[in-house]
Write a protein that holds these residues in place. Structure first.
Motif, PDB file in Angstrom:
ATOM      1  N   HIS A 129       0.820  -1.216   0.000  1.00 31.32           N
ATOM      2  CA  HIS A 129       0.000   0.000   0.000  1.00 31.32           C
ATOM      3  C   HIS A 129       0.853   1.265   0.000  1.00 31.32           C
ATOM      4  O   HIS A 129       0.510   2.247  -0.671  1.00 31.32           O
ATOM      5  N   ALA A 130       1.957   1.257   0.714  1.00 26.45           N
ATOM      6  CA  ALA A 130       2.841   2.422   0.742  1.00 26.45           C
ATOM      7  C   ALA A 130       3.458   2.680  -0.628  1.00 26.45           C
ATOM      8  O   ALA A 130       3.483   3.819  -1.107  1.00 26.45           O
ATOM      9  N   ILE A 131       3.924   1.623  -1.276  1.00 29.34           N
ATOM     10  CA  ILE A 131       4.539   1.781  -2.597  1.00 29.34           C
ATOM     11  C   ILE A 131       3.498   2.182  -3.629  1.00 29.34           C
ATOM     12  O   ILE A 131       3.726   3.068  -4.458  1.00 29.34           O
ATOM     13  N   ARG A 132       2.319   1.557  -3.564  1.00 24.83           N
ATOM     14  CA  ARG A 132       1.258   1.909  -4.513  1.00 24.83           C
ATOM     15  C   ARG A 132       0.849   3.362  -4.366  1.00 24.83           C
ATOM     16  O   ARG A 132       0.649   4.078  -5.346  1.00 24.83           O
ATOM     17  N   GLY A 133       0.746   3.836  -3.136  1.00 22.47           N
ATOM     18  CA  GLY A 133       0.394   5.231  -2.898  1.00 22.47           C
ATOM     19  C   GLY A 133       1.438   6.184  -3.448  1.00 22.47           C
ATOM     20  O   GLY A 133       1.112   7.198  -4.073  1.00 22.47           O
ATOM     21  N   ALA A 134       2.704   5.866  -3.219  1.00 23.70           N
ATOM     22  CA  ALA A 134       3.786   6.724  -3.713  1.00 23.70           C
ATOM     23  C   ALA A 134       3.816   6.749  -5.233  1.00 23.70           C
ATOM     24  O   ALA A 134       3.979   7.817  -5.843  1.00 23.70           O
ATOM     25  N   LEU A 135       3.653   5.590  -5.864  1.00 28.29           N
ATOM     26  CA  LEU A 135       3.663   5.547  -7.327  1.00 28.29           C
ATOM     27  C   LEU A 135       2.442   6.244  -7.919  1.00 28.29           C
ATOM     28  O   LEU A 135       2.542   6.923  -8.946  1.00 28.29           O
ATOM     29  N   SER A 136       1.296   6.103  -7.285  1.00 29.52           N
ATOM     30  CA  SER A 136       0.092   6.791  -7.759  1.00 29.52           C
ATOM     31  C   SER A 136       0.278   8.305  -7.691  1.00 29.52           C
ATOM     32  O   SER A 136      -0.120   9.034  -8.612  1.00 29.52           O
ATOM     33  N   ALA A 137       0.897   8.775  -6.617  1.00 25.61           N
ATOM     34  CA  ALA A 137       1.153  10.214  -6.484  1.00 25.61           C
ATOM     35  C   ALA A 137       2.089  10.695  -7.592  1.00 25.61           C
ATOM     36  O   ALA A 137       1.877  11.766  -8.170  1.00 25.61           O
ATOM     37  N   ARG A 138       3.095   9.905  -7.909  1.00 27.29           N
ATOM     38  CA  ARG A 138       4.015  10.284  -8.985  1.00 27.29           C
ATOM     39  C   ARG A 138       3.302  10.311 -10.338  1.00 27.29           C
ATOM     40  O   ARG A 138       3.551  11.193 -11.166  1.00 27.29           O
ATOM     41  N   LEU A 139       2.413   9.345 -10.580  1.00 22.62           N
ATOM     42  CA  LEU A 139       1.650   9.342 -11.828  1.00 22.62           C
ATOM     43  C   LEU A 139       0.719  10.551 -11.909  1.00 22.62           C
ATOM     44  O   LEU A 139       0.551  11.148 -12.984  1.00 22.62           O
ATOM     45  N   ASP A 140       0.117  10.934 -10.797  1.00 21.72           N
ATOM     46  CA  ASP A 140      -0.737  12.116 -10.771  1.00 21.72           C
ATOM     47  C   ASP A 140       0.063  13.370 -11.118  1.00 21.72           C
ATOM     48  O   ASP A 140      -0.395  14.226 -11.877  1.00 21.72           O
ATOM     49  N   GLU A 141       1.280  13.475 -10.587  1.00 19.19           N
ATOM     50  CA  GLU A 141       2.145  14.616 -10.894  1.00 19.19           C
ATOM     51  C   GLU A 141       2.504  14.636 -12.379  1.00 19.19           C
ATOM     52  O   GLU A 141       2.531  15.701 -13.006  1.00 19.19           O
ATOM     53  N   LEU A 142       2.777  13.464 -12.932  1.00 20.46           N
ATOM     54  CA  LEU A 142       3.092  13.371 -14.354  1.00 20.46           C
ATOM     55  C   LEU A 142       1.903  13.795 -15.203  1.00 20.46           C
ATOM     56  O   LEU A 142       2.044  14.572 -16.150  1.00 20.46           O
ATOM     57  N   GLU A 143       0.716  13.296 -14.889  1.00 16.02           N
ATOM     58  CA  GLU A 143      -0.483  13.649 -15.652  1.00 16.02           C
ATOM     59  C   GLU A 143      -0.756  15.146 -15.610  1.00 16.02           C
ATOM     60  O   GLU A 143      -1.233  15.717 -16.584  1.00 16.02           O
ATOM     61  N   ALA A 144      -0.450  15.788 -14.492  1.00 14.82           N
ATOM     62  CA  ALA A 144      -0.655  17.232 -14.369  1.00 14.82           C
ATOM     63  C   ALA A 144       0.220  18.001 -15.358  1.00 14.82           C
ATOM     64  O   ALA A 144      -0.092  19.142 -15.704  1.00 14.82           O
ATOM     65  N   GLN A 145       1.296  17.391 -15.838  1.00 17.15           N
ATOM     66  CA  GLN A 145       2.202  18.052 -16.772  1.00 17.15           C
ATOM     67  C   GLN A 145       1.993  17.603 -18.218  1.00 17.15           C
ATOM     68  O   GLN A 145       2.718  18.033 -19.112  1.00 17.15           O
ATOM     69  N   ARG A 146       0.998  16.778 -18.444  1.00 14.65           N
ATOM     70  CA  ARG A 146       0.788  16.202 -19.781  1.00 14.65           C
ATOM     71  C   ARG A 146       0.648  17.265 -20.866  1.00 14.65           C
ATOM     72  O   ARG A 146       1.308  17.201 -21.898  1.00 14.65           O
ATOM     73  N   GLN A 147      -0.200  18.248 -20.640  1.00 12.19           N
ATOM     74  CA  GLN A 147      -0.450  19.256 -21.669  1.00 12.19           C
ATOM     75  C   GLN A 147       0.815  20.032 -22.003  1.00 12.19           C
ATOM     76  O   GLN A 147       1.137  20.223 -23.171  1.00 12.19           O
ATOM     77  N   ILE A 148       1.538  20.471 -21.000  1.00 13.63           N
ATOM     78  CA  ILE A 148       2.761  21.228 -21.265  1.00 13.63           C
ATOM     79  C   ILE A 148       3.821  20.357 -21.925  1.00 13.63           C
ATOM     80  O   ILE A 148       4.556  20.807 -22.804  1.00 13.63           O
ATOM     81  N   ALA A 149       3.887  19.096 -21.539  1.00 12.17           N
ATOM     82  CA  ALA A 149       4.871  18.189 -22.134  1.00 12.17           C
ATOM     83  C   ALA A 149       4.622  18.038 -23.631  1.00 12.17           C
ATOM     84  O   ALA A 149       5.546  18.178 -24.442  1.00 12.17           O
ATOM     85  N   PHE A 150       3.385  17.774 -24.010  1.00 12.30           N
ATOM     86  CA  PHE A 150       3.073  17.573 -25.424  1.00 12.30           C
ATOM     87  C   PHE A 150       3.123  18.878 -26.216  1.00 12.30           C
ATOM     88  O   PHE A 150       3.341  18.862 -27.420  1.00 12.30           O
TER      89      PHE A 150
END
Length: 57
Positions: A26-47
């Motif tokens: 659960h700790a690892i899943r939570g940390a990875l989910s948070a990182r994916l959320d941060e990545l998705e927040a940058q999707r528009q600027i990245a593309f």
């Protein structure tokens, strides 16, 4: 726990990291989910920085 470690080591393609215990999972899943959320927040600027694709003739 030792049995799980041996079973994974005997697999033809074992994982690089072995998660042992529900709390660890659960700790690892939570940390990875948070990182994916941060990545998705940058999707528009990245593309938006991609070079335009050239048309093929």
């Amino acid at each position: 726990m030792t049995d799980a470690m041996i079973a994974v080591a005997d697999q033809p393609d074992p994982p690089r990291r072995l998660v042992l215990g529900g709390a660890s999972y659960h700790a690892i899943r939570g940390a990875l989910s948070a990182r994916l959320d941060e990545l998705e927040a940058q999707r528009q600027i990245a593309f938006s920085t991609d070079a335009p694709e050239e048309e093929s003739t």
